[in-house]
Design an enzyme around this catalytic site. Structure first.
Site, PDB file in Angstrom:
ATOM      1  N   CYS A 104       4.302   0.534  -4.226  1.00  0.00           N
ATOM      2  CA  CYS A 104       3.749   1.226  -3.044  1.00  0.00           C
ATOM      3  C   CYS A 104       2.582   2.124  -3.433  1.00  0.00           C
ATOM      4  O   CYS A 104       1.589   2.212  -2.708  1.00  0.00           O
ATOM      5  CB  CYS A 104       4.825   2.067  -2.358  1.00  0.00           C
ATOM      6  SG  CYS A 104       6.161   1.074  -1.700  1.00  0.00           S
ATOM      7  N   ARG A 136       6.983  -4.880   3.456  1.00  0.00           N
ATOM      8  CA  ARG A 136       5.524  -4.660   3.409  1.00  0.00           C
ATOM      9  C   ARG A 136       4.873  -5.494   4.521  1.00  0.00           C
ATOM     10  O   ARG A 136       4.592  -6.679   4.334  1.00  0.00           O
ATOM     11  CB  ARG A 136       4.968  -5.084   2.039  1.00  0.00           C
ATOM     12  CG  ARG A 136       5.616  -4.353   0.892  1.00  0.00           C
ATOM     13  CD  ARG A 136       5.091  -4.781  -0.464  1.00  0.00           C
ATOM     14  NE  ARG A 136       5.979  -4.264  -1.504  1.00  0.00           N
ATOM     15  CZ  ARG A 136       5.978  -3.017  -1.947  1.00  0.00           C
ATOM     16  NH1 ARG A 136       5.107  -2.155  -1.468  1.00  0.00           N
ATOM     17  NH2 ARG A 136       6.826  -2.626  -2.875  1.00  0.00           N
TER      18      ARG A 136
END
Ligand code: BEZ
Length: 222
Positions: free
Chosen positions: A56, A133
């Site tokens: 991330c 995601r």
């Protein structure tokens, strides 16, 4: 199974062409209501699983480092994860301190998961309390135009996100389609004819690269 109810929460997954589900949320830049956000602009709305995690951090840094390219495409960035606003603030300042990269776009703190559920970002067979995601490309009329979903363990590709955004905008502006691996400056697809009359015209058309009536390409002056 008599008198026994199977509890299964159904989360929506917005589809291409749908109106983007509206919401109001707390972000690192204050309250954001999607319907009022980024008027007359495109929005790239993306989720990540968790603050203070490695993949991330690389992805968010990628968005931050290429923000100027999104600005140049009349596009605002909007992030989300199922973390508190305090976690977001701590992570943003930690990454700035350690790497110099500043996440200068709003990141939603979706602790109650209400936005994640509306956008199909919560996919319980992948993770029950973390968003996958996702990337939603939302046009200025707040219509969803392209959707990407990646799992927790695979980072996205920033070149592809920018390429897809540019392709959507070129397609809208010039009423063309874009072929495999298209990049700005390359030939585009001329929409195929829909009637015999149009087909006859296409077969006589000059100034295009015609392989056959259904597959013709042309240069585009951008
Ligand atoms: C990561 O960003 O590195 C990550 C986050 C959640 C699960 C797995 C990886």
């Amino acid at each position: 199974m008599e008198n026994q109810e199977i509890q299964q929460e159904v989360y929506s997954m917005p589809r291409i062409g749908d109106q983007a589900p509206d919401f109001t949320a707390t972000t690192t830049k204050g309250q954001v209501t999607l319907s009022d956000f980024a008027k007359d602009k495109w929005i790239v709305f993306f989720s990540h699983p968790a603050d203070f995690t490695p993949v991330c951090t690389t992805e968010m840094s990628g968005f931050a480092q290429r923000k100027k390219e999104f600005d140049d495409l009349n596009t605002e960035l909007l992030g989300l994860s199922i973390d508190s606003i305090h976690a977001h603030l701590g992570w943003v300042s930690n990454v700035k301190e350690k790497t110099g990269v500043y996440f200068d776009f709003p990141i939603i703190a979706d602790l109650d998961m209400s936005v994640s559920k509306k956008y199909g970002m919560l996919q319980p067979n992948e993770a029950e309390t973390a968003a996958v995601r996702a990337v939603f490309f939302i046009d200025p009329k707040k219509k969803i135009r392209l959707v990407m979903y990646y799992p927790l363990n695979v980072g996205r590709n920033m070149d592809e996100i920018l390429r897809a955004l540019k392709a959507l905008q070129v397609s809208d502006q010039h009423k063309v389609a874009l072929p495999l691996d298209w990049k700005p400056g390359e030939q585009v697809i001329v929409p195929p004819p829909k009637t015999l009359e149009e087909m006859d015209k296409r077969n006589k058309e000059t100034g295009i690269d015609r392989i056959d009536f259904y597959l013709s390409k042309k240069d585009l002056k951008l």
